[in-house]
Design an enzyme around this catalytic site. Structure first.
Site, mmCIF file in Angstrom:
data_model
loop_
_atom_site.group_PDB
_atom_site.id
_atom_site.type_symbol
_atom_site.label_atom_id
_atom_site.label_comp_id
_atom_site.label_asym_id
_atom_site.label_seq_id
_atom_site.Cartn_x
_atom_site.Cartn_y
_atom_site.Cartn_z
ATOM 1 N N HIS A 288 19.564 -3.094 -15.313
ATOM 2 C CA HIS A 288 19.520 -3.476 -16.730
ATOM 3 C C HIS A 288 20.331 -4.735 -17.010
ATOM 4 O O HIS A 288 20.192 -5.333 -18.086
ATOM 5 C CB HIS A 288 20.074 -2.345 -17.601
ATOM 6 C CG HIS A 288 19.247 -1.102 -17.609
ATOM 7 N ND1 HIS A 288 17.906 -1.106 -17.923
ATOM 8 C CD2 HIS A 288 19.576 0.185 -17.346
ATOM 9 C CE1 HIS A 288 17.446 0.137 -17.858
ATOM 10 N NE2 HIS A 288 18.432 0.936 -17.486
ATOM 11 N N HIS B 10 -20.745 10.793 18.208
ATOM 12 C CA HIS B 10 -22.191 10.794 17.930
ATOM 13 C C HIS B 10 -22.872 12.071 18.429
ATOM 14 O O HIS B 10 -24.006 12.361 18.034
ATOM 15 C CB HIS B 10 -22.870 9.595 18.581
ATOM 16 C CG HIS B 10 -22.378 8.274 18.078
ATOM 17 N ND1 HIS B 10 -22.375 7.941 16.747
ATOM 18 C CD2 HIS B 10 -21.866 7.195 18.744
ATOM 19 C CE1 HIS B 10 -21.882 6.717 16.606
ATOM 20 N NE2 HIS B 10 -21.564 6.248 17.798
#
Length: 1158
Positions: free
Chosen positions: A610, A216
């Site tokens: 596959h 801050h």
């Protein structure tokens, strides 16, 4: 940013996009079996013909040499590149200050005591490289702070308690102690110690456990417990001493780090990202600059990123979504060389100030995501955190990750909340013009949201401190398992030695892993064949026996049997090799689930993804990944959640079919599809394939429709699609079908993935499932590419941080279309994908102003974290906050005139739009008081609210900040110290300046503003065709202005983001004589351009205003003068998209077309 109806000439503040035009393929003329796997697109129809014609050659020598040279530049040598060690600064001297007049002040020494106890308990202190805090020199502090401010702070060492309290009370939420200055200098110096060590390659990352916090603190101002801004100083120090060019600062403290933002908001060399509680400005520090609309100024536009949370109780899923959709894409494009984190832990569950619901595990995830940036050069600096247990566990969790421990699983991550998605959407809208890799929110239709698996809860429940979960960290005997068996090389094509699926594939990979020392760092596990029971979990008994029978076939029979399948060759060793490959994957699953290893790689062949339940396909016989998934579930004795990611360039049709009705297995495939013409052909890999029955939504296909897809496209898919779904699914095990035929140089894939790209994909997946991830080799047919790619993934699995990527090009437009298509399809199943273009509902819910009174706190500890209530606008001292004028500001990178009751043409240059007040100093004798609205105001008046930065008069009394909630994602932005043209609506013409550019708010103007009641009605402006009292005052003097030669005109907006709400005119046409549908009046009626209902204006019976409030429809058309008003923008709009309805209305009213339709 690109929006419907937006002028194509609009300047975009980003590097130009490159959108290669890809050839289109007509799938209608290609049958499913017309192209076999291994065929090169555009050159040959099937693999057999390729083989016969001798076209399956290696890459040309020149291409091969270039590829090898590029890969050698990566220098994957672990001895040269792998850094070890996490630096830690923890110094007891930092506890030698506290609040002398308030023992209950939350920023206290007990914070560090709690952290130390936790770190000792978990044995983390001994695992870190310890660094002593050092004193930051004044020259180092001056990199961010003014010499006068530093000198003032230094004097606090020598003044008494009463004087310390008086000085502290001039700031907002701070206290001072004689040791505050020393400790603040030590805290800043601690972070600098780590910067030197990280950039000097002594350690790879670090954490500074320091106090007081810093984010801050501003150039000449203490604020919010902070004296010096540690991360800001560290960024400037890294740039000055180490010649670092790009620094990323991430601020995850629950409070916005306005000090850091103001330091860098004009600097493109520092990217600032903050995610914080905002609540439409009601949460400290109450700044409009904390909202998503603030993106930086001047050259720094786009380098400030704010994600504001507008409700409490935000969870891990919300934070992770913001990182995935916003921070990571921008960071990968920005390519920081150092990442600094303002690491506040006040967003954790139980923190009294944050009131959020994040967990330590969630912060571990955020830390892990950041470790993939800047080559792992990451430094965390402690900021806030005020629940001692939460703070200690949050610090511990982040430190575990810095040390290389696996990410803990999130207990119930779910999807981001509607409020979080609204904030993320708005931030994306604001930033999209500046970043090539950042994608604006997709348009998702309402019908796509009907099948929510987890319903969004729109209701905002009161926050209650939840019970913090207890984290456990696994004790790992070893990290990465490796399975490989040379016997798998015996599967070969006895008819074609040039077949791409060659035995050399796995041999070359293993040789390279051994050369780099990676194989020696792994635990080599013995390989066994898959059992009959394991194979039968995914394959039919008939198929297993059919394949077993090939062991005894003769050569001719083998050739004939192979021809019965698609793209298959079979030799006598095929069955045993396929058994070994599948068994190796199962063995690795056993090791991972038992804790023998954390993760692993399977260097196996033949590939498997596959293979169907009863058929071989595409070089594959047994589906190793699928069998491994079922084996994991069998071991666990339940349907454990498993994520299968298939990044092979070919779609894993077999894996998809095996799990398409199973919700316990999420299958995600990214592959070339080429509109159904790329192997395995057909529509099985299309995005529309989502699974079936109970598994609907658990099959996800990203179908690339062309070649040259690379790192940028895959990372975009990861950020926007794969990881959001994966975190929502929350898998317990991750399996990767790791084909490397998308790698650059592969003869079949034609794509451009790099080894570094694969490393990053792996790293991002390692945040899931407690780090339990297994890579199983599938395809990849360039021996150099697959060896380097698997090595890069192995490095990452072993805990080595992924290297920095080369500068990413923008994703291809065709690839983006594929990703968006999949998001569109799956948004109905996965709430986390619905980061769509939405209204900021929290801001839109009320048109009332928010009044925030910021008194000088008697107890400064109470101000920070305080939420201000909504209320009416009250009188204050002589000055009002700028935000009370309900300003409109310009969208980043664009200029859009604002229409008020009287709109002044005000063309401000970028220099004017930039805050020019940072050098302004408060005159001597000015008092310091209330909380700041902006840095300029803060430095000028040390927290007091001022209307103009150059005003030097002293304010009296308490100022009150008034903020109008934001209407939507399209809020526009200028610096808060800029002139405010809308304020002129409250002035008489005699008070208006002759030159609109010279508009200044004088003391006389201020008195006029003070006397005027800024209620809801005046803030609405000219809604739906009426005039308020201010308008009447203005028009009463209009003739005097004409006599003086001064004319004022309303300037409509040339574009409005709400134009998408305009619907086509009804087929039945329009009736301009239609009365108000509520009261029947014919006076001043307006037409809603969304539903085409007619209601009267605000100053008849205000039924159109009520219709807007009830429906949210933004745009209305006046039957009186054909003007168009946008409620959301509070402005008139004139745009091409409105001409059709205006012309129809003109025809109905006057019997002819508009003479000047443009």
């Amino acid at each position: 940013m690109s929006s419907p109806g937006h002028d194509s000439t609009t300047t975009r503040h980003r590097r130009s996009r490159h959108n290669p035009q890809l050839p289109l393929h007509d799938s209608s003329v290609t049958s499913k079996r017309s192209i076999k796997k291994g065929a090169i697109p555009r050159s040959s129809p099937n693999l057999a013909e390729v083989k016969k014609k001798g076209k399956m050659k290696k890459l040309s020598q020149a291409v091969e040499d270039d590829l090898i040279m590029g890969l050698q530049e990566l220098d994957m040598n672990p001895e040269a590149k792998v850094l070890a060690g996490t630096g830690l600064v923890f110094d007891e001297q930092l506890n030698e200050f506290h609040c002398l007049w308030d023992d209950s002040f939350p920023e206290c020494p007990e914070r560090l005591h709690a952290i130390k106890e936790q770190l000792i308990q978990e044995g983390l202190l001994d695992r870190c490289v310890s660094f002593q805090a050092r004193f930051a020199e004044k020259e180092e502090l001056m990199l961010v702070h003014s010499p006068e401010f530093i000198d003032l702070m230094e004097t606090t060492q020598h003044i008494n308690e009463k004087e310390l309290r008086v000085l502290a009370d001039t700031y907002d939420s701070v206290y001072l102690h004689p040791n505050s200055y020393t400790c603040a200098c030590l805290a800043s110096g601690s972070v600098l110690q780590l910067v030197d060590a990280v950039l000097g390659a002594e350690i790879r990352n670090g954490m500074a456990i320091v106090r007081p916090p810093g984010h801050h603190a501003q150039r000449s101002l203490m604020d919010g417990y902070c004296m010096f801004n540690h991360v800001a100083i560290a960024a400037r120090y890294a740039q000055k001493k180490h010649r670092i060019q790009r620094v990323l600062i991430v601020d995850w403290d629950v409070h916005h780090g306005q000090g850091t933002q103001f330091t860098f908001d004009q600097d493109p060399s520092v990217l600032y990202f903050s995610i914080h509680r905002y609540e439409q400005g009601r949460f400290w520090p109450h700044l409009k600059a904390s909202n998503w609309s603030t993106t930086g100024f001047g050259q720094g536009q786009g380098y400030t990123i704010n994600v504001p949370w507008n409700q409490v109780g935000m969870r891990d899923a919300d934070y992770i979504a913001a990182f995935l959709h916003i921070l990571l894409p921008v960071a990968f494009e920005f390519q920081p060389q150092l990442v600094l984190v303002a690491a506040g832990f006040d967003a954790l569950q139980g923190d009294p100030k944050g009131e959020m619901a994040a967990t330590p595990a969630g912060f571990a995830q955020l830390t892990h995501l950041l470790m993939g940036l800047a080559g792992g050069k990451l430094i965390l600096s402690l900021e806030g955190g005020y629940n001692l247990r939460s703070l200690a566990e949050g610090v511990s969790a982040s430190l575990h990750i810095l040390l290389g421990d696996p990410c803990p699983m999130l207990e119930s991550p779910g999807a981001p909340s509607p409020s979080a998605k609204a904030s993320i959407s708005c931030t994306l809208e604001a930033l999209e013009p500046f970043w090539e890799l950042l994608v604006k929110p997709a348009e998702i239709s309402e019908e796509d949201n009907v099948e929510d698996r987890v319903q969004d809860n729109e209701e905002e429940r009161p926050w209650e401190p939840p019970v913090l979960p207890v984290l456990t960290w696994p004790l790992l005997q070893a990290r990465t398992g490796l399975v490989y068996d040379q016997r798998m090389m015996s599967h070969c094509n006895i008819w074609d030695s040039h077949h791409p699926e060659t035995p050399q594939r796995i041999l070359r990979i293993m040789c390279h892993l051994e050369e780099l020392g990676l194989a020696g760092r792994c635990v080599t596990l013995p390989v066994r064949p898959a059992t009959e029971v394991e194979l039968l979990t995914c394959h039919s008994a008939e198929y297993v026996e059919r394949l077993r029978a090939t062991e005894k076939m003769k050569t001719r029979e083998l050739h004939r049997e192979g021809a019965n399948f698609d793209s298959i060759y079979i030799c006598p060793s095929t069955f045993s090799c396929a058994q070994l490959a599948t068994g190796a994957a199962c063995r690795l699953v056993e090791a991972v689930l038992s804790g023998e290893v954390l993760n692993g790689i399977a260097v196996v062949r033949p590939p498997g993804h596959h293979a169907e339940q009863d058929s071989a396909c595409g070089f594959c016989f047994f589906n190793s990944v699928a069998v491994a998934a079922r084996h994991a579930q069998a071991i666990s004795g339940r349907a454990m959640r498993i994520l299968i990611v298939d990044w092979d360039i070919h779609h894993g049709n077999g894996t998809q079919h095996i799990f398409e009705d199973d919700p316990s297995v999420l299958y995600v495939s990214l592959h070339r599809f080429d509109r159904g013409t790329f192997f395995p052909m057909g529509d099985e890999g299309a995005s529309s394939q989502v699974g079936r029955a109970a598994g609907t939504g658990f099959t996800v296909n990203v179908a690339w429709n062309g070649p040259r897809v690379g790192d940028a496209e895959y990372l975009t898919a990861w950020h926007r699609l794969v990881l959001p779904i994966a975190y929502e699914f929350n898998p317990e095990l991750v399996l990767v079908s790791a084909g490397f035929d998308a790698a650059q140089g592969d003869p079949l894939g034609g794509c451009q993935m790099s080894p570094e790209g694969y490393a990053h994909l792996t790293h991002l997946l390692m945040g899931l499932a407690n780090g339990r991830i297994i890579l199983i080799l599938e395809g990849g047919y360039n021996l150099t590419s697959i060896s380097e790619s698997m090595a890069a993934c192995t490095h990452t699995l072993l805990g080595d941080l992924p290297p920095q990527l080369a500068l990413l090009r923008p994703p291809q437009s065709a690839a983006m279309a594929s990703i968006n298509e999949t998001i569109q399809v799956h948004s109905r199943y996965w709430s986390s994908l619905r980061i769509s273009k939405v209204e900021d509902k929290e801001g839109f819910s009320s048109s009332k102003s928010v009044t925030k009174k910021v008194p000088q706190p008697a107890n400064p500890g109470l101000a920070k974290g305080m939420t201000m209530p909504k209320g009416k606008v009250l009188k204050a001292g002589m000055r009002k906050a700028t935000s009370a004028l309900s300003t409109r500001v310009s969208t980043p990178g664009q200029t859009k005139p604002e229409a008020a009751n009287v709109a002044l043409t005000q063309h401000q240059s970028s220099e004017t739009d930039t805050r020019r007040t940072t050098s302004y100093k408060a005159p001597s004798g000015e008092s310091v008081g209330e909380a700041p609205v902006h840095q300029a105001t803060s430095e000028a008046a040390t927290g007091r609210v001022a209307l103009h930065p150059t005003t030097s008069e002293k304010a009296e009394g308490e100022a009150e900040l008034i903020q109008t909630p934001q209407a939507s994602c399209t809020e526009e932005q200028i610096p808060e110290t800029s002139s405010v043209p809308r304020a002129t609506a409250l002035l008489s013409p005699s008070q208006l300046p002759v030159n609109p550019r010279a508009l200044e708010l004088t003391e006389e103007t201020l008195e006029t503003l003070e006397a005027h009641d800024l209620g809801e009605e005046s803030l609405l402006g000219e809604a739906a065709g009426g005039q308020d009292e201010a308008d009447l005052k203005l028009t009463q003097g209009f003739q005097d202005s004409v006599d003086q030669g001064i004319l004022y005109a309303v300037t409509p907006l040339p574009w409005c983001p709400h134009l998408v709400a305009v619907r086509p005119t009804p087929a039945a046409g329009l009736d301009v004589t239609q009365p108000c549908e509520d009261c029947g009046t014919l006076q001043e009626n307006w037409l809603c351009l969304s539903c085409y209902q007619v209601y009267c204006s605000r100053y008849v019976n205000a039924h159109m205003v009520r219709h807007h409030e009830a429906s949210g429809h933004p745009l209305v058309l006046s039957f009186v003068d054909l003007s168009t008003w946008c409620y959301s923008c509070q402005a008139y709009v004139h745009h091409q998209d409105l001409l059709d309805v205006k012309n129809i209305t003109h025809q109905k009213k006057f019997g002819e077309d508009m003479p000047y339709p443009h």
